[in-house]
Design an enzyme around this catalytic site. Structure first.
Site, PDB file in Angstrom:
ATOM      1  N   ASP A 276       3.535  -9.245   7.922  1.00 54.32           N
ATOM      2  CA  ASP A 276       3.040  -8.086   7.087  1.00 54.32           C
ATOM      3  C   ASP A 276       1.832  -7.662   8.092  1.00 54.32           C
ATOM      4  OD1 ASP A 276       2.534  -6.310   5.384  1.00 54.32           O
ATOM      5  OD2 ASP A 276       2.293  -7.570   3.731  1.00 54.32           O
TER       6      ASP A 276
HETATM    7  C1  BGC Z   1       2.246  -4.230   3.249  1.00 58.35           C
HETATM    8  C2  BGC Z   1       3.594  -4.223   3.407  1.00 58.35           C
HETATM    9  C3  BGC Z   1       3.887  -3.058   4.387  1.00 58.35           C
HETATM   10  C4  BGC Z   1       2.982  -2.749   5.207  1.00 58.35           C
HETATM   11  C5  BGC Z   1       3.293  -1.781   6.188  1.00 58.35           C
HETATM   12  C6  BGC Z   1       1.151  -3.761   4.260  1.00 58.35           C
HETATM   13  O1  BGC Z   1      -0.061  -3.644   3.636  1.00 58.35           O
HETATM   14  O2  BGC Z   1       1.654  -5.324   2.322  1.00 58.35           O
HETATM   15  O3  BGC Z   1       4.368  -4.098   2.208  1.00 58.35           O
HETATM   16  O4  BGC Z   1       5.207  -2.961   4.324  1.00 58.35           O
HETATM   17  O5  BGC Z   1       1.754  -2.714   4.882  1.00 58.35           O
HETATM   18  O6  BGC Z   1       2.892  -0.489   5.603  1.00 58.35           O
END
Ligand code: BGC
Length: 773
Positions: A276
């Site tokens: 993530d």
């Molecule tokens: C989130 C993810 C997301 C990523 C990219 C993170 O803050 O937890 O779910 O895909 O950002 O935007």
């Protein structure tokens, strides 16, 4: 010369095939320098608007390809030598999250369709619908130049306060896993990769970057891993995103036990794993653990990986192993096939799918001979979110959509007349109040909603006189980094309660009805007020076509067929995880972080163990406001002819459903299994399968078929570290909800060890888990 040949080979492969052989991949990887390998293992960074002046903001690397698709969450590095283009990653669960505008193309817009939130999609209990929606995401991604969708998200609704529950599907892993598989199959049928996230047990947002989730191996296996396992088995997603949290002391993105032993070893997963965004701490540990790609990628990570290879702390073969997984999937992408995105998805077709899905995800919670209402009726429309209807949650689950059809517009489009004076009052009030709300600094800040208007009893009496029916909408929003709160969020505000009571009373006094529409992303308290209105429609956050879809249900154009994928408890404290949600900060004297992304080290113990959602309520006989699986229809269904057969390990369940009412409609057949007592306690029943009928006309029947392998009836035995089947009678309970069982039959199975595992992800401490004994 050799490189040129390789380039030509690669270019040729992009054109003709989505697959590349292992030998060819090895040949390509052999050509790469260590630097190139490291850069293939991280993304090109990310610029977070609103963060540029923060000294402790995650530092983005400056990547030349960062703006390939403006607003996308990430891109990969290019390699001139090999002719590798940049691959684009974009959120999210409710639609393709990219910027609607591009500097280079000032005359064109790139708005994406805002589909209903994940919880709404799963509430349809319709795997084919999830597939159809996924395919629309896929086509939109393709047209806009996105290679990987950062969705679907299938974390468990462990507690109603989970800030991102709206993105997730259910409190049940079988339902969540199967809806995920449908969605992924849809996305990938269009040549776009799906990324299932957040792997795993990322069920709260508070302190999420430093949260240690402590849970038993049984709860981990049966509840939190199960949905991912099903999704991988049934849809083979191109990518998996590891989560922010630790599990039993180790960051998931640094956990070799999770990412290599379970994912690769036990589940034979062949796609790649990405982190993530800015997750974990130690890039070398992540790469070693089998977290193939670090996103969005930082200079610091590149440096530490290069240093580690140089000083021998990281073997080059590990990078090779990971890159191989990554490239195998990259080769399938449109970017690698040199496809030129059209920039013009069929938004008209997708808005129809969004509307259909929104309506099918809506759940009729109460209907005292009120709905549907004829379009000749005059409606007094109440509630700020009737006018400012909420499409979805905030953060990466948000979508830059072209428009939002409010409930006001949807009802008008359906042909209803609305009380003009009341509409004008609301619109003027909202305009003034909205102007007082400061603009968001960062896109993932929570939306501030305008408070509702408390109308006097006299005004309500007047409105009841001049209108036929009242519709009051109650709205909620939530998003990343924050969990929801109890007062005024899970529980209604004093004003909201007053409004529901007073509007209902005023209209009922004149023999007229009051309908409450819930425009919410997660569970709220309903027990204390549900007796007042005549009908309650749970519309969720229904995407950009939400108002029209609500119009479809209220007018009866669509017969509601959604069912709850999460229990609505009587009180928040009835949910066992509330006791320790969202965890405790390790050092209570530490000052609260002031920066938006900062977190404190914290720990959350899952003491409820396997007793999540209905598994708890049904086992311990705790009353709910609305049980799991519940949802009314404008018609009635009769269940008959249950037939269960077992051939070797395959169980087939057949059951006939007949529409015995006066309107066409769809029904969800839910299959729960009550397992024999055995030596280890089990929940009273567990959902093992489900099916949705087609639209059944009045008097029409359908025999639905649900297949189930015996291995899915097992439980995880922590003592023997194995999936086991106890000997005895397995009762199949066919129901309309977890509490409304219509038919049952049982089969007897012998005891069996389904699979033996290693001792992985152990909490290493004794957790005082909830027990019925
Ligand atoms: C989130 C993810 C997301 C990523 C990219 C993170 O803050 O937890 O779910 O895909 O950002 O935007």
């Amino acid at each position: 010369m050799k490189n040129l040949a390789l380039c030509l080979f690669v270019a040729f492969t992009f054109q003709v095939s989505a697959q590349i052989s292992d030998d060819k991949l090895n040949e390509i990887i052999d050509q790469l320098t260590v630097d190139e390998k490291v850069y293939l293992s991280i993304g090109t960074g990310m610029d977070i608007p609103g963060f540029s002046d923060e000294s402790d903001a995650p530092q983005a690397v400056v990547g030349i390809t960062q703006d390939k698709v403006p607003g996308a969450a990430g891109t990969s590095y290019t390699s001139k030598k090999l002719g590798f283009p940049a691959v684009v990653f974009a959120d999210g669960p409710a639609g393709i999250r990219i910027s609607p505008e591009r500097k280079e193309e000032p005359n064109q817009t790139f708005y994406a369709t805002a589909f209903p939130i994940g919880t709404s999609i799963s509430s349809s209990w319709n795997v084919n619908l999830a597939k159809e929606v996924g395919a629309a995401f896929g086509r939109e991604g393709k047209a806009y130049g996105v290679d990987f969708l950062l969705a679907p998200a299938l974390n468990i609704h462990r507690n109603p306060l989970g800030g991102r529950n709206f993105e997730y599907y259910s409190e049940d892993p079988v339902l969540g896993g199967k809806i995920t598989a449908g969605f992924v199959n849809g996305v990938q049928s269009e040549g776009i990769g799906a990324t299932i996230k957040h792997f795993v047990a990322n069920n709260s947002e508070t302190n999420r970057m430093q949260l240690n989730t402590v849970l038993s191996q049984r709860a981990l296996r049966e509840i939190y891993l199960k949905g991912f396992e099903i999704a991988i088995e049934e849809s083979n997603p191109w990518a998996v995103m590891s989560s922010y949290n630790k599990i039993n002391g180790v960051y998931t993105s640094e956990s070799e036990e999770l990412l290599t032993q379970i994912l690769r070893g036990e589940w034979k997963y062949e796609g790649f794993v990405m982190t993530d965004w800015f997750a974990g701490k130690d890039a070398v540990a992540q790469i070693k653990a089998g977290n193939d790609l670090l996103m969005p990628g930082t200079n610091e990570q590149a440096k530490s990986l290069l240093d580690a290879v140089k000083n021998g702390a990281l073997k080059e073969e590990i990078l090779d192993r990971n890159i191989k997984y990554i490239l195998k999937q990259y080769f399938k992408t449109y970017s690698f096939k040199n496809y030129k995105p059209t920039g013009k998805p069929d938004l008209e077709a997708h808005k129809k799918i969004a509307r259909k899905a929104a309506a099918e995800g809506m759940i009729l919670l109460k209907n005292n001979t009120t709905l549907p209402i004829a379009t000749k009726e005059k409606i007094a429309l109440f509630g700020v979110t009737s006018f400012e209807t909420i499409s979805g949650g905030t953060g990466s689950g948000d979508v830059n959509k072209a428009y939002m059809v409010s409930i006001k517009e949807g009802l008008k489009n359906a042909g209803y007349t609305l009380d003009k004076g009341l509409v004008a009052n609301y619109e003027a009030y909202i305009k003034v109040e909205k102007a007082k709300i400061p603009p968001k600094k960062i896109f993932f800040e929570k939306d501030i909603l305008v408070e509702d208007i408390l109308w006097s009893k006299e005004r309500l009496k007047e409105l009841a006189k001049t209108n036929d029916v009242a519709v009051f909408t109650l709205g909620r929003t939530s998003g990343e980094f924050q969990d929801r709160i109890i007062d005024g969020d899970f529980n209604l505000t004093v004003n909201e309660l007053e409004l529901i009571k007073n509007i209902s009373a005023a209209f009922q006094a004149q023999n007229k009805k009051c309908i409450v529409v819930l425009n919410i992303g997660g569970v709220i308290e309903t027990e204390s007020w549900k007796q007042y209105p005549d009908a309650i429609l749970l519309a969720w956050q229904p995407g950009q076509e939400g108002g029209n879809a609500i119009g479809d249900i209220i007018s009866g154009k669509t017969n509601p067929s959604g069912k709850l994928t999460v229990t609505f408890p009587i009180a928040l404290n009835d949910v066992p995880s509330t006791k320790n949600f969202p965890g405790k900060v390790l050092d209570p004297t530490a000052p609260k972080p002031t920066k938006p992304l900062a977190a404190l080290p914290a720990k959350e113990i899952y003491e409820e163990g396997i007793y999540v959602g209905y598994r708890y309520f049904d086992t311990f006989n705790v009353k709910t406001s609305y049980p799991f699986g519940f949802g009314l229809s404008y018609t009635q269904f009769e269940y008959s002819k249950l037939d269960i057969t077992k051939v070797e390990d395959e169980i087939t369940i057949l059951c006939t459903v007949k529409n015995t009412g006066k309107t066409a409609g769809k029904e969800v057949v839910q299959v729960y299994v009550k397992s024999p007592e055995g030596t280890i306690e089990k929940p009273a029943k567990e959902l093992k399968g489900f099916a949705k009928t087609k639209l059944l006309n009045v008097g029409e029947s359908e025999t639905v078929k649900i297949n189930l392998n015996v291995k899915h009836l097992g439980y995880y035995n922590t003592n023997s570290l194995s999936w086991k089947l106890d000997e005895g009678a397995y009762e199949f309970l066919i129901g309309k909800s977890s509490l409304d069982i219509k038919l049952n039959a049982s089969i007897t199975l012998k005891s069996k060890i389904i699979e033996t595992t290693s001792d992985l992800l152990s909490p290493k401490v004794k957790i005082n888990e909830l027990s019925k004994n």
